[in-house]
Design a protein around this motif. Structure first.
Motif, PDB file in Angstrom:
ATOM      1  N   GLY A 293       7.494 -32.418  15.589  1.00 25.16           N
ATOM      2  CA  GLY A 293       7.334 -32.254  16.819  1.00 25.16           C
ATOM      3  C   GLY A 293       7.205 -33.600  17.671  1.00 25.16           C
ATOM      4  O   GLY A 293       6.915 -34.428  17.044  1.00 25.16           O
ATOM      5  N   ASP A 294       6.989 -33.280  19.171  1.00 22.93           N
ATOM      6  CA  ASP A 294       6.908 -34.339  19.852  1.00 22.93           C
ATOM      7  C   ASP A 294       5.525 -34.913  20.062  1.00 22.93           C
ATOM      8  O   ASP A 294       5.189 -36.079  20.354  1.00 22.93           O
ATOM      9  N   GLU A 295       4.395 -34.108  19.399  1.00 15.55           N
ATOM     10  CA  GLU A 295       3.114 -34.470  19.639  1.00 15.55           C
ATOM     11  C   GLU A 295       2.418 -34.202  18.232  1.00 15.55           C
ATOM     12  O   GLU A 295       1.905 -33.157  17.973  1.00 15.55           O
ATOM     13  N   PRO A 296       2.461 -35.425  17.360  1.00 13.99           N
ATOM     14  CA  PRO A 296       2.053 -34.928  16.050  1.00 13.99           C
ATOM     15  C   PRO A 296       0.459 -34.614  16.380  1.00 13.99           C
ATOM     16  O   PRO A 296      -0.085 -35.329  16.891  1.00 13.99           O
ATOM     17  N   THR A 297       0.051 -33.806  15.224  1.00 14.38           N
ATOM     18  CA  THR A 297      -1.397 -33.329  15.770  1.00 14.38           C
ATOM     19  C   THR A 297      -2.184 -33.864  14.357  1.00 14.38           C
ATOM     20  O   THR A 297      -1.456 -34.263  13.479  1.00 14.38           O
ATOM     21  N   PHE A 298      -3.627 -34.152  14.535  1.00 11.17           N
ATOM     22  CA  PHE A 298      -4.393 -34.637  13.175  1.00 11.17           C
ATOM     23  C   PHE A 298      -4.011 -33.633  11.992  1.00 11.17           C
ATOM     24  O   PHE A 298      -4.259 -33.916  10.986  1.00 11.17           O
ATOM     25  N   HIS A 299      -4.097 -32.193  12.397  1.00  9.97           N
ATOM     26  CA  HIS A 299      -3.857 -31.389  11.480  1.00  9.97           C
ATOM     27  C   HIS A 299      -2.793 -31.508  10.547  1.00  9.97           C
ATOM     28  O   HIS A 299      -2.787 -31.177   9.393  1.00  9.97           O
ATOM     29  N   GLN A 300      -1.484 -31.940  11.094  1.00  9.97           N
ATOM     30  CA  GLN A 300      -0.551 -32.106  10.438  1.00  9.97           C
ATOM     31  C   GLN A 300      -0.633 -33.330   9.450  1.00  9.97           C
ATOM     32  O   GLN A 300      -0.162 -33.563   8.368  1.00  9.97           O
ATOM     33  N   ALA A 301      -1.387 -34.293   9.865  1.00  9.72           N
ATOM     34  CA  ALA A 301      -1.489 -35.475   9.082  1.00  9.72           C
ATOM     35  C   ALA A 301      -2.354 -35.312   7.944  1.00  9.72           C
ATOM     36  O   ALA A 301      -2.176 -35.662   7.049  1.00  9.72           O
ATOM     37  N   GLN A 302      -3.403 -34.109   8.332  1.00  9.45           N
ATOM     38  CA  GLN A 302      -4.245 -33.859   7.015  1.00  9.45           C
ATOM     39  C   GLN A 302      -3.422 -33.118   6.107  1.00  9.45           C
ATOM     40  O   GLN A 302      -3.716 -33.459   4.756  1.00  9.45           O
ATOM     41  N   ALA A 303      -2.518 -32.256   6.639  1.00  4.94           N
ATOM     42  CA  ALA A 303      -1.580 -31.709   5.660  1.00  4.94           C
ATOM     43  C   ALA A 303      -0.952 -32.463   4.596  1.00  4.94           C
ATOM     44  O   ALA A 303      -0.936 -32.267   3.562  1.00  4.94           O
ATOM     45  N   ILE A 304      -0.176 -33.578   5.008  1.00  9.93           N
ATOM     46  CA  ILE A 304       0.403 -34.637   4.567  1.00  9.93           C
ATOM     47  C   ILE A 304      -0.259 -35.159   3.541  1.00  9.93           C
ATOM     48  O   ILE A 304      -0.021 -35.480   2.207  1.00  9.93           O
TER      49      ILE A 304
END
Lengths: 285, 140
Positions: free
Chosen positions: A139-150
């Protein structure tokens, strides 16, 4: 376009104008998104830089954590951050070409990728590069949560010995006109340059190295992934804005030429008609 | 010998404090520690707490810290905080809600609930309320 009639040219002008409206709108949208993405990337930068240097200093003074394993037979994994949408000029091509070159140089057992973004996934799929894991829909606004999953998946692959080194390739945002592809070794953590003044004395880890590393290392991976997502997103919006700006300018030039051609054609038609009339009148005399 | 050192308090959102200080008090997992200039080099995790900063010249400042890390370096000390706020920036209503939520979670006896996380959330909320409440008369 030789031989095409007046109507044909008119139709083409209209079509280019329509396209130009779209590229103009996309430019405006990208510019608005860029402002936001840029400020987010810049705000997160200080933290990411500090955790990177602290972690590097820390690992040079203490060892013995599974995430610091230096393994002999090396299968490298590349985390490649791309966008999921196109029309961003050379943005995706640049980072993918850069990553492909790094992978060729990598050596060791056949390297694989963690593909972030649809463009990267498609590219490596097409070239039959092994993909450890793909992450789409950032998406247009990456979240810290997404980074954690990666980060979680990357850590798992590393700890399970599916990959022995992890490199992070992304696009560093400098300013709206400058951004470049770069990469560094995420795992095992690289040691700092020897001339760092903090390297002269030893460190005390409280309560002990294991406890500090247990918290610090996963957090380090998360934060740097997050930062790479933000930097790449800002670069993507900047690249798209530039690409759409030049597309709009090209359309202007195209329209200018076609209007000229249309006027010439019209003039030619009028002249021809007059000539016919005159010669017709001449014949009647 | 310098009696001050450079302190940086950085969160993922911003750098909330940067400048020369003579003394700070933080709480690590091992307990409260004070850092003067020329402290030994140290790395330690921080628990949610209220940090007290004594700048070289000027008023003592306090911030809530939502956990993170402390690195005492040669000339620079860095606090990497998950979150940090001044008293004036604290949303009291939100902190109160967070406190209630955390208390509910802790009160329930359920298997596989995340007690550590709930306790950290509670500590963060209580720190915010504490700092917001005494923002006028600051004593340590």
């Amino acid at each position: 376009m030789a031989g095409s009639g007046l109507k044909e040219v008119d139709r083409r002008i209209k079509s280019v104008k329509n396209t130009q409206q779209i590229t103009r709108a996309m430019k405006m949208v990208a510019a608005a998104k860029l402002r936001k993405a840029e400020s987010r990337a810049k705000q997160a930068r200080a933290y990411a830089e500090e955790i990177l240097s602290i972690t590097r200093r820390a690992v040079s003074k203490g060892t013995g954590h599974p995430l610091l394993d230096q393994r002999d037979v090396v299968r490298k994994g590349f985390v490649v951050v791309t966008s999921s949408r196109g029309l961003a000029g050379p943005y995706n091509a640049n980072i993918l070409r850069y990553a492909a070159v790094r992978m060729q140089e990598a050596g060791g057992k056949d390297p694989g990728v963690f593909a972030i973004g649809r463009k990267g996934r498609d590219y490596f799929l097409h070239r039959r590069v092994p993909i450890f894991q793909e992450f789409l829909g950032i998406g247009d606004e990456p979240t810290f949560h997404q980074a954690q999953a990666i980060a979680h998946e990357i850590l798992r692959h590393f700890l399970e010995h599916q990959v022995d080194e992890v490199w992070l390739s992304y696009t560093q945002f400098i300013n709206p006109l400058t951004h470049h592809a770069q990469s560094f070794r995420l795992l095992p953590v690289e040691e700092p340059a020897a001339d760092d003044p903090s390297m002269r004395r030893s460190y005390v880890f409280e309560p002990d190295t294991q406890t500090v590393f247990k918290d610090l290392l996963p957090h380090y991976v998360e934060v740097l992934i997050y930062s790479a997502l933000l930097e790449s997103k800002a670069s993507e919006q900047a690249a798209r804005m530039t690409a759409m700006d030049s597309a709009s300018k090209n359309a202007d030039e195209l329209i200018r030429r076609m209007v000229l051609m249309r006027n010439r054609l019209r003039q030619a038609a009028i002249t021809k008609e007059i000539a016919e009339l005159v010669s017709g009148a001449e014949a009647l005399k | 010998m310098a009696t001050t050192y450079h302190l940086k308090i950085v969160t993922p959102e911003r750098t909330i404090f940067e400048g020369p200080v003579s003394y700070i008090i933080v709480r690590s997992t091992e307990g409260e520690i004070g850092i003067l200039a020329h402290h030994m080099q140290l790395i330690t995790p921080l628990i949610p707490h209220i940090i007290t900063v004594y700048p070289e010249n000027g008023k003592t400042e306090q911030f809530t810290i939502g956990g993170g890390f402390l690195e005492v370096g040669d000339t620079t000390t860095i606090v990497l905080a998950d979150s940090a706020e001044r008293a004036s920036e604290i949303d009291v209503a939100r902190a109160e809600r967070a406190r209630q939520r955390a208390l509910e979670v802790i009160g329930k006896v359920e298997p596989n609930m995340d007690l550590i996380r709930a306790k950290r959330a509670l500590a963060r909320a209580e720190n915010r309320l504490k700092l917001a409440g005494r923002s006028t008369s600051m004593t340590h």
